[in-house]
Design a protein around this motif. Structure first.
Motif, PDB file in Angstrom:
ATOM      1  N   LYS A 186       2.028   1.779  -3.574  1.00  0.00           N
ATOM      2  CA  LYS A 186       0.955   2.361  -4.376  1.00  0.00           C
ATOM      3  C   LYS A 186       0.781   3.841  -4.062  1.00  0.00           C
ATOM      4  O   LYS A 186       0.589   4.661  -4.977  1.00  0.00           O
TER       5      LYS A 186
ATOM      6  N   THR B 186      -5.843  -9.561 -11.469  1.00  0.00           N
ATOM      7  CA  THR B 186      -4.755  -8.578 -11.407  1.00  0.00           C
ATOM      8  C   THR B 186      -3.743  -8.787 -12.519  1.00  0.00           C
ATOM      9  O   THR B 186      -3.192  -7.817 -13.057  1.00  0.00           O
TER      10      THR B 186
ATOM     11  N   GLU C 245       0.836  -1.206   0.000  1.00  0.00           N
ATOM     12  CA  GLU C 245       0.000   0.000   0.000  1.00  0.00           C
ATOM     13  C   GLU C 245       0.870   1.254   0.000  1.00  0.00           C
ATOM     14  O   GLU C 245       0.509   2.269  -0.611  1.00  0.00           O
TER      15      GLU C 245
ATOM     16  N   GLU D 298      -0.284  -4.167  -7.319  1.00  0.00           N
ATOM     17  CA  GLU D 298      -1.428  -5.013  -6.979  1.00  0.00           C
ATOM     18  C   GLU D 298      -1.159  -6.477  -7.316  1.00  0.00           C
ATOM     19  O   GLU D 298      -1.581  -7.374  -6.573  1.00  0.00           O
TER      20      GLU D 298
END
Length: 493
Positions: free
Chosen positions: A170, A372, A167, A442
């Motif tokens: 990202k 994904t 995370e 991801e």
């Protein structure tokens, strides 16, 4: 086991020594080794559980060294692993779980009762020392269950660490892309302002129509609003990254690179991704351990369904003018109304619930990998198409329009129209590039924290919990690997 004091001292000492030998102690790392191994092997980073002033000083020094240079994705992940307070709170779950495991291995404390009564000149004193015999009998199995839960917690915390790292990556991509888009939006706004001023001067001289003038003014107004929106999005993306990093005060004044990395020239050839994910993902490994623990808990519930309380007591009573009374007593729960069927039914339902959830998670993991990876491929193709086709074509069109404008073959407004189309192409490429790097992150998350090495899709190097001595095969060892397998309730433990 504390038994009546009439046992020979040597036998009692041997029994106590045997039981105390099975008591677990606290580990040196508090169970943090699994999470640290996950960070090192899957991310190439160091994770630290801050539990002392020395640890805090080390975190501060390493953070300052990383902040001295503009951040990249790797340094952002490293700062997040060292500073994020929410991640440190997750690490504290290890201490809680280990304490519960150690407590489960401790011998239960004996009970002592004392009463003193008087009837006239007669005095009566009753003394009793009791211990829960059933607690002693189930102590090894209860300790094994808590050991499984501790192992499960270690995997769960490691999985939380990996997810936080992804995370953070990202958030870094989004922050850099947002600032890059904001800078480009500012360039577009400045160019649109120049075009609007030029159109105003031409309109005053009567060389352009009011319609063309209004079009350039509208483009400038739209560019100004797009710049304001881009700046707000850049600020929001930066603050989201700051929260992931766990920084505040002067530490939040970090520098970001001016642009995202270029699109890689080639894509890695990834094969057997579903099998790699099933073997690599720590949440599925934790689910398997939970299922093992529940199976043992179900066996414990069945073993104690009829009699769950047995107390053995040593009695020592004295009374005035009477000989001393010594002996023992036994307290036992009589299963007259409650035969334990409800507790067994509940344990079986909890086990089947966990088995079904593990199968569901395995199915979802396979689907996430397919989804994904398809998105990863599509976004790479889109970004490459923008880079190799759309943007060069728009630039070529703009260059040709400029040549024709210099030759007085087209008007300035046709030239500006082609420039606006080029702006749209560049913005499209920036968005596609950002979406590609997000898609790669991801995909790493769906695969358990990292992309597999070439030819190693089916044998990931993943941190594992040390095997227990004498561990029996899992009652659902293939549950996650096989997907929606039919898992039967164990009939005995």
């Amino acid at each position: 086991m504390s038994l009546p004091l009439t046992l020979r001292p040597g036998l009692a000492a041997a029994a106590c020594a045997l039981l105390l030998a099975g008591c677990a102690g606290f580990t040196a790392d508090g169970g943090f080794g699994t999470a640290a191994s996950a960070a090192r092997e899957r991310l190439g980073k160091d994770a630290l559980w801050v539990r002392s002033d020395q640890d805090r000083a080390e975190v501060y020094q390493r953070t300052q060294a990383l902040l001295a240079q503009p951040l990249d994705a790797d340094s952002a992940v490293q700062i997040a692993l060292l500073n994020n307070a929410g991640l440190q709170a997750a690490f504290a779950e290890l201490g809680i779980s280990e304490a519960e495991y150690v407590q489960a291995t401790r011998l239960p404390n004996p009970g002592f009762s004392f009463s003193r009564t008087r009837q006239g000149d007669d005095l009566k004193i009753d003394r009793a020392i009791s211990v829960g015999l059933m607690n002693l009998l189930v102590l090894p199995l209860a300790a094994r269950i808590e050991q499984d839960r501790f192992s499960q917690t270690r995997l769960a915390v490691a999985d939380t660490l990996l997810r936080h790292a992804l995370e953070t990556r990202k958030a870094f991509v989004n922050a850099v892309a947002a600032e890059q888009s904001a800078r480009y939006a500012e360039q577009v706004k400045n160019a649109a302002e120049t075009g609007a001023l030029f159109a105003r001067d031409l309109a005053r001289a009567g060389n352009v129509s009011a319609l063309d003038h209004a079009r350039e003014q509208a483009f400038y107004a739209d560019a100004a609003s797009q710049l304001a929106r881009a700046r707000q999005q850049a600020l929001a993306a930066r603050e989201q990254l700051t929260r992931r990093l766990g920084l505040w005060g002067t530490g939040a004044q970090y520098r970001l690179p001016e642009r995202l990395p270029d699109l890689p020239t080639t894509r890695p050839a990834l094969a057997d991704l579903e099998g790699y994910a099933i073997a690599s993902r720590l949440d599925l490994q934790a689910g398997r351990l939970q299922l093992d623990s529940l199976a043992r808990s179900l066996g414990l519930t069945r073993a104690t369904r009829f009699v769950s309380v047995i107390d053995v007591a040593y009695l020592h009573n004295t009374e005035t003018a009477k000989p001393r009374e010594t002996g023992y007593g036994i307290n036992i729960e009589i299963p007259l109304f409650d035969w334990g069927g409800a507790r067994v039914a509940r344990a079986e339902a909890v086990y089947m619930q966990a088995a079904s959830r593990l199968a569901e998670n395995a199915i979802n993991a396979r689907s996430e990998v397919r989804e994904t990876y398809a998105g990863y491929q599509a976004r790479y193709d889109i970004a490459r198409h923008y880079r190799d086709e759309v943007v060069p074509l728009r630039k070529r069109i703009a260059d040709e329009s400029l040549l024709r404008y210099n030759g007085m073959l087209v008007s300035v407004f046709e030239l500006l129209t082609d420039a606006r189309d080029q702006v749209g192409a560049v913005n499209g490429y920036l968005d596609a590039l950002r979406e590609y790097w997000v898609a790669e992150t991801e995909l790493q998350g769906a695969l358990g924290g990292r992309l597999p090495d070439a030819g190693a899709a089916s044998s990931p190097a993943s941190p594992t919990v040390p095997a227990r001595a004498g561990a029996s095969p899992s009652p659902a060892s293939a549950a996650a690997a096989a997907g929606p397998a039919s898992i039967a309730v164990p009939k005995g433990q």
